[in-house]
Design an enzyme around this catalytic site. Structure first.
Site, PDB file in Angstrom:
ATOM      1  N   SER A 118      36.575  43.869  71.476  1.00 52.47           N
ATOM      2  CA  SER A 118      35.559  43.760  70.536  1.00 52.47           C
ATOM      3  C   SER A 118      34.826  42.588  70.875  1.00 52.47           C
ATOM      4  CB  SER A 118      35.743  43.776  68.904  1.00 52.47           C
ATOM      5  OG  SER A 118      34.842  43.315  68.204  1.00 52.47           O
ATOM      6  N   GLU A 178      33.458  40.657  68.608  1.00 51.93           N
ATOM      7  CA  GLU A 178      34.021  39.599  67.887  1.00 51.93           C
ATOM      8  C   GLU A 178      34.866  38.667  68.550  1.00 51.93           C
ATOM      9  OE1 GLU A 178      32.654  39.171  64.632  1.00 51.93           O
ATOM     10  OE2 GLU A 178      31.251  40.839  64.881  1.00 51.93           O
ATOM     11  N   TYR A 200      39.667  39.517  61.991  1.00 50.72           N
ATOM     12  CA  TYR A 200      39.570  40.696  62.741  1.00 50.72           C
ATOM     13  C   TYR A 200      39.411  40.148  64.119  1.00 50.72           C
ATOM     14  CZ  TYR A 200      37.152  44.552  65.138  1.00 50.72           C
ATOM     15  OH  TYR A 200      37.195  45.382  66.005  1.00 50.72           O
TER      16      TYR A 200
END
Length: 330
Positions: free
Chosen positions: A127, A129, A151
């Site tokens: 991801s 992120e 996350y």
């Protein structure tokens, strides 16, 4: 006929990937929680139209024996590990379960494949992120990770586990660093679907405001249907590698709101309210990817423009509301 296993097959990406693989002639299997099999109407909203063409196995990412059992009974050629607790805001609320599910689940998948099907090609869903507090703009495969949420941290761990199994055991293990990818199958808890579904409700007189956090956060938004093509291509290469998948364009949450409300003939400024409850404890302000490697090596490029993505999501939500057929896309 190739045999593929998809974890997270009931999610947005899993449903699009299942469609894509079926169209390519694959035999497609999916891991699902037993509770999903017991309540298919509410759990299989995205794959209901595919159920007669899929083979589903009850298993849990938190249970190594259940994963081991499924893999021991099926000679999979490819494994696409998409399942995760993927809602960033929820990871701040319950970081323990996010880390446990996302890190251990990835480790269990890799360990079971190494033990039973070392020739199976493995894909890990990374991801954007993972970049978090970015050092470089745009971000590439070489950009340093600085995750800003549980996350993001869990995804960095999964990425490193995947690379370790590739380097230590010679497995074909690849990771995709996917930037934000959306579509009409996105869960309602995600900001893009929250915007399009609420705008449609306002248009129909069923809501009167939309509460959001940081309108200036910038993201690189693409369409999930485009991104699953890149995922598949990664496992068709001669050697395993890691790839950024992105559009290379950045837009703010405010721009997303403006396009969505304009599509319905509305002025977002009359309805969007700032609510501090939806501001992250540690915000990621700017994410934009450089997918040059994916273009050059995989021959991949996105087909949806940002306005086309927003338009499809808005019109789908409007139609679903008008038909009284809003699915439970959790």
């Amino acid at each position: 006929m190739k045999k593929a296993l998809i974890t997270g097959i009931t999610g947005q990406d899993g449903s699009y990937l299942a469609e894509h693989l079926l169209d390519l002639g694959y035999e497609v299997h999916g891991l699902v929680r037993r509770v999903a099999l017991e309540a298919p109407a509410s759990r299989f909203g995205r794959i209901g139209h595919l159920l007669d063409r899929l083979i589903l196995h009850p298993a849990s990412l938190e249970s190594y024996p259940s994963i081991f059992s499924v893999i021991s009974r099926n000679a999979f050629d490819e494994c696409y590990h998409l399942a995760a607790q993927s809602f960033v805001a929820e990871s701040f609320i319950d970081g323990f379960s996010t880390l446990n599910t996302n890190i251990n689940g990835t480790h269990y998948m890799l360990a079971a494949l190494r033990e039973l099907r070392p020739g199976c090609r493995f894909y890990f869903a990374g991801s954007s992120e993972m970049f978090g507090k970015v050092r470089d703009v745009p971000q590439t495969e070489d950009t340093r990770f600085h995750p800003r949420s549980p996350y993001g941290i869990s995804k960095v761990a999964g990425f490193e586990l995947t690379r370790n199994y590739r380097e230590a055991y010679g497995m074909f293990a690849a990771s995709g660093i996917l930037f934000n990818h959306e579509g009409p199958r996105r869960g309602f808890e995600f900001v893009t679907r929250k915007i399009t579904s609420t705008a449609a409700r306002i248009k129909l007189g069923r809501a009167d405001e939309l509460r959001l956090g940081n309108l200036e956060a910038k993201r690189d938004w693409g369409h999930a249907a485009d991104y699953v093509r890149a995922i598949h291509l990664m496992l068709q290469q001669p050697e395993p590698d890691d790839f950024v998948v992105a559009t290379g364009e950045t837009h703010t949450v405010r721009e997303f709101c403006e396009l969505a409300f304009n599509e319905l003939g509305l002025d977002y400024q009359q309805y969007v309210k700032i609510d501090e409850r939806f501001v992250r404890p540690a915000e990621v302000d700017l994410l934009v990817g450089d997918a040059s490697k994916a273009r050059d090596v995989l021959g991949w490029q996105p087909t949806y423009s940002f306005p086309e993505l927003v338009r499809e999501m808005v019109q789908t939500d409007l139609r679903l509301l008008q038909e009284g057929n809003v699915p439970a896309l959790a």
